[in-house]
Design a protein around this motif. Structure first.
Motif, PDB file in Angstrom:
ATOM      1  N   PRO A 111       0.815  -1.223   0.000  1.00 24.78           N
ATOM      2  CA  PRO A 111       0.000   0.000   0.000  1.00 24.78           C
ATOM      3  C   PRO A 111       0.846   1.269   0.000  1.00 24.78           C
ATOM      4  O   PRO A 111       1.931   1.312   0.573  1.00 24.78           O
ATOM      5  N   ALA A 112       0.317   2.273  -0.659  1.00 29.79           N
ATOM      6  CA  ALA A 112       0.877   3.617  -0.567  1.00 29.79           C
ATOM      7  C   ALA A 112       0.121   4.335   0.542  1.00 29.79           C
ATOM      8  O   ALA A 112      -1.053   4.040   0.801  1.00 29.79           O
ATOM      9  N   LYS A 113       0.787   5.286   1.190  1.00 31.42           N
ATOM     10  CA  LYS A 113       0.220   5.979   2.342  1.00 31.42           C
ATOM     11  C   LYS A 113       0.272   7.483   2.137  1.00 31.42           C
ATOM     12  O   LYS A 113       0.995   7.981   1.268  1.00 31.42           O
ATOM     13  N   PHE A 114      -0.490   8.180   2.980  1.00 31.20           N
ATOM     14  CA  PHE A 114      -0.508   9.640   2.947  1.00 31.20           C
ATOM     15  C   PHE A 114       0.908  10.198   2.965  1.00 31.20           C
ATOM     16  O   PHE A 114       1.763   9.760   3.725  1.00 31.20           O
ATOM     17  N   ASP A 115       1.154  11.152   2.078  1.00 33.19           N
ATOM     18  CA  ASP A 115       2.400  11.904   1.952  1.00 33.19           C
ATOM     19  C   ASP A 115       3.531  11.125   1.287  1.00 33.19           C
ATOM     20  O   ASP A 115       4.628  11.663   1.144  1.00 33.19           O
ATOM     21  N   ASP A 116       3.287   9.879   0.878  1.00 36.09           N
ATOM     22  CA  ASP A 116       4.294   9.159   0.100  1.00 36.09           C
ATOM     23  C   ASP A 116       4.519   9.885  -1.224  1.00 36.09           C
ATOM     24  O   ASP A 116       3.572  10.396  -1.829  1.00 36.09           O
ATOM     25  N   VAL A 117       5.757   9.914  -1.663  1.00 40.67           N
ATOM     26  CA  VAL A 117       6.081  10.421  -3.006  1.00 40.67           C
ATOM     27  C   VAL A 117       6.194   9.195  -3.898  1.00 40.67           C
ATOM     28  O   VAL A 117       7.011   8.314  -3.668  1.00 40.67           O
ATOM     29  N   LEU A 118       5.327   9.141  -4.894  1.00 41.17           N
ATOM     30  CA  LEU A 118       5.244   7.988  -5.786  1.00 41.17           C
ATOM     31  C   LEU A 118       5.799   8.340  -7.159  1.00 41.17           C
ATOM     32  O   LEU A 118       5.640   9.463  -7.639  1.00 41.17           O
ATOM     33  N   GLN A 119       6.418   7.351  -7.783  1.00 39.24           N
ATOM     34  CA  GLN A 119       6.832   7.475  -9.172  1.00 39.24           C
ATOM     35  C   GLN A 119       5.930   6.533  -9.965  1.00 39.24           C
ATOM     36  O   GLN A 119       5.851   5.341  -9.649  1.00 39.24           O
ATOM     37  N   ILE A 120       5.241   7.083 -10.971  1.00 36.04           N
ATOM     38  CA  ILE A 120       4.380   6.272 -11.830  1.00 36.04           C
ATOM     39  C   ILE A 120       5.106   6.135 -13.160  1.00 36.04           C
ATOM     40  O   ILE A 120       5.286   7.115 -13.892  1.00 36.04           O
ATOM     41  N   TRP A 121       5.541   4.930 -13.439  1.00 41.27           N
ATOM     42  CA  TRP A 121       6.324   4.616 -14.634  1.00 41.27           C
ATOM     43  C   TRP A 121       5.379   4.169 -15.742  1.00 41.27           C
ATOM     44  O   TRP A 121       4.432   3.418 -15.493  1.00 41.27           O
ATOM     45  N   VAL A 122       5.649   4.610 -16.978  1.00 37.96           N
ATOM     46  CA  VAL A 122       4.784   4.332 -18.121  1.00 37.96           C
ATOM     47  C   VAL A 122       5.636   3.828 -19.273  1.00 37.96           C
ATOM     48  O   VAL A 122       6.685   4.397 -19.579  1.00 37.96           O
ATOM     49  N   ARG A 123       5.130   2.777 -19.931  1.00 37.89           N
ATOM     50  CA  ARG A 123       5.847   2.221 -21.094  1.00 37.89           C
ATOM     51  C   ARG A 123       4.830   1.590 -22.045  1.00 37.89           C
ATOM     52  O   ARG A 123       4.019   0.763 -21.644  1.00 37.89           O
ATOM     53  N   THR A 124       4.866   1.994 -23.302  1.00 37.84           N
ATOM     54  CA  THR A 124       4.043   1.344 -24.319  1.00 37.84           C
ATOM     55  C   THR A 124       4.863   0.190 -24.876  1.00 37.84           C
ATOM     56  O   THR A 124       5.971   0.391 -25.362  1.00 37.84           O
ATOM     57  N   HIS A 125       4.317  -1.020 -24.785  1.00 36.57           N
ATOM     58  CA  HIS A 125       5.116  -2.148 -25.281  1.00 36.57           C
ATOM     59  C   HIS A 125       4.482  -2.866 -26.456  1.00 36.57           C
ATOM     60  O   HIS A 125       5.091  -3.783 -27.003  1.00 36.57           O
ATOM     61  N   ARG A 126       3.303  -2.404 -26.890  1.00 37.97           N
ATOM     62  CA  ARG A 126       2.719  -2.990 -28.097  1.00 37.97           C
ATOM     63  C   ARG A 126       1.754  -1.989 -28.707  1.00 37.97           C
ATOM     64  O   ARG A 126       0.967  -1.374 -27.997  1.00 37.97           O
ATOM     65  N   ILE A 127       1.831  -1.854 -30.022  1.00 38.41           N
ATOM     66  CA  ILE A 127       0.856  -1.051 -30.758  1.00 38.41           C
ATOM     67  C   ILE A 127       0.272  -1.953 -31.832  1.00 38.41           C
ATOM     68  O   ILE A 127       0.992  -2.451 -32.691  1.00 38.41           O
ATOM     69  N   GLY A 128      -1.026  -2.176 -31.735  1.00 47.01           N
ATOM     70  CA  GLY A 128      -1.722  -2.984 -32.728  1.00 47.01           C
ATOM     71  C   GLY A 128      -2.336  -2.086 -33.787  1.00 47.01           C
ATOM     72  O   GLY A 128      -1.909  -0.943 -33.985  1.00 47.01           O
ATOM     73  N   THR A 129      -3.359  -2.578 -34.449  1.00 41.81           N
ATOM     74  CA  THR A 129      -4.018  -1.782 -35.481  1.00 41.81           C
ATOM     75  C   THR A 129      -4.733  -0.582 -34.881  1.00 41.81           C
ATOM     76  O   THR A 129      -4.533   0.548 -35.305  1.00 41.81           O
ATOM     77  N   SER A 130      -5.569  -0.826 -33.859  1.00 41.22           N
ATOM     78  CA  SER A 130      -6.308   0.262 -33.230  1.00 41.22           C
ATOM     79  C   SER A 130      -6.056   0.353 -31.729  1.00 41.22           C
ATOM     80  O   SER A 130      -6.637   1.195 -31.059  1.00 41.22           O
ATOM     81  N   SER A 131      -5.200  -0.498 -31.205  1.00 42.62           N
ATOM     82  CA  SER A 131      -4.985  -0.517 -29.752  1.00 42.62           C
ATOM     83  C   SER A 131      -3.511  -0.367 -29.393  1.00 42.62           C
ATOM     84  O   SER A 131      -2.628  -0.595 -30.214  1.00 42.62           O
ATOM     85  N   MET A 132      -3.304   0.017 -28.141  1.00 47.03           N
ATOM     86  CA  MET A 132      -1.964   0.135 -27.576  1.00 47.03           C
ATOM     87  C   MET A 132      -1.977  -0.542 -26.213  1.00 47.03           C
ATOM     88  O   MET A 132      -2.890  -0.317 -25.414  1.00 47.03           O
ATOM     89  N   THR A 133      -0.977  -1.360 -25.938  1.00 51.35           N
ATOM     90  CA  THR A 133      -0.838  -1.984 -24.634  1.00 51.35           C
ATOM     91  C   THR A 133       0.229  -1.220 -23.878  1.00 51.35           C
ATOM     92  O   THR A 133       1.366  -1.095 -24.342  1.00 51.35           O
ATOM     93  N   VAL A 134      -0.161  -0.701 -22.716  1.00 49.08           N
ATOM     94  CA  VAL A 134       0.709   0.164 -21.921  1.00 49.08           C
ATOM     95  C   VAL A 134       0.893  -0.457 -20.543  1.00 49.08           C
ATOM     96  O   VAL A 134      -0.071  -0.850 -19.902  1.00 49.08           O
ATOM     97  N   SER A 135       2.145  -0.546 -20.107  1.00 53.46           N
ATOM     98  CA  SER A 135       2.468  -1.074 -18.785  1.00 53.46           C
ATOM     99  C   SER A 135       2.779   0.071 -17.838  1.00 53.46           C
ATOM    100  O   SER A 135       3.324   1.096 -18.249  1.00 53.46           O
ATOM    101  N   PHE A 136       2.438  -0.138 -16.570  1.00 55.00           N
ATOM    102  CA  PHE A 136       2.678   0.850 -15.527  1.00 55.00           C
ATOM    103  C   PHE A 136       3.300   0.173 -14.314  1.00 55.00           C
ATOM    104  O   PHE A 136       2.973  -0.967 -14.003  1.00 55.00           O
TER     105      PHE A 136
END
Length: 133
Positions: free
Chosen positions: A65-90
């Protein structure tokens, strides 16, 4: 974090924690949405089409769990692009500790909400970025 080039940082606000003193689970989706928007807007400069991506599927894995006042890093990466969709990992981390993992499938849609091909500019920009070019 390995294989991730972009992250957005935020601090957990008091209104986001529940009676147990931890982040209420629904807020994690908001965190991902904020980070994805920053990834597109700030890092890739693709903000013009953001309203055209809709979330079709989400897989979530809570680790710690994350708690009040925690500093969080939210990491984003697109690892697949299809015809009309994108799969994104976090990943959500606190310092080097992984708290949360997710995978989203976004679909690019037209004004009527019908799937349409991911624009070539998006495809080229995202692929070049994720390959380090």
């Amino acid at each position: 974090m390995d294989n991730y080039r972009f992250h957005h940082e935020l601090r957990v606000r008091f209104s986001e924690v529940d009676g147990q003193g931890i982040v209420f689970n629904a807020h994690y989706l908001s965190y991902l949405d904020i980070a994805f928007a920053e990834y597109l807007r700030r890092e890739l400069q693709l903000s013009s089409g953001m309203p055209r991506t809709v979330l079709a599927k989400s897989t979530l894995q809570f680790r710690q769990p994350a708690k009040f006042d925690d500093v969080l890093q939210i990491w984003v990466r697109t690892h697949r692009i299809g015809t009309s969709s994108m799969t994104v990992s976090f990943l959500i981390t606190r310092e080097d500790e992984v708290l949360f993992e997710a995978e989203h499938i976004y679909v690019y849609v037209n004004e009527d909400g019908q799937p349409q091909p991911v624009p070539e500019l998006w495809r080229q920009t995202i692929e070049a970025y994720e390959q380090g070019r």
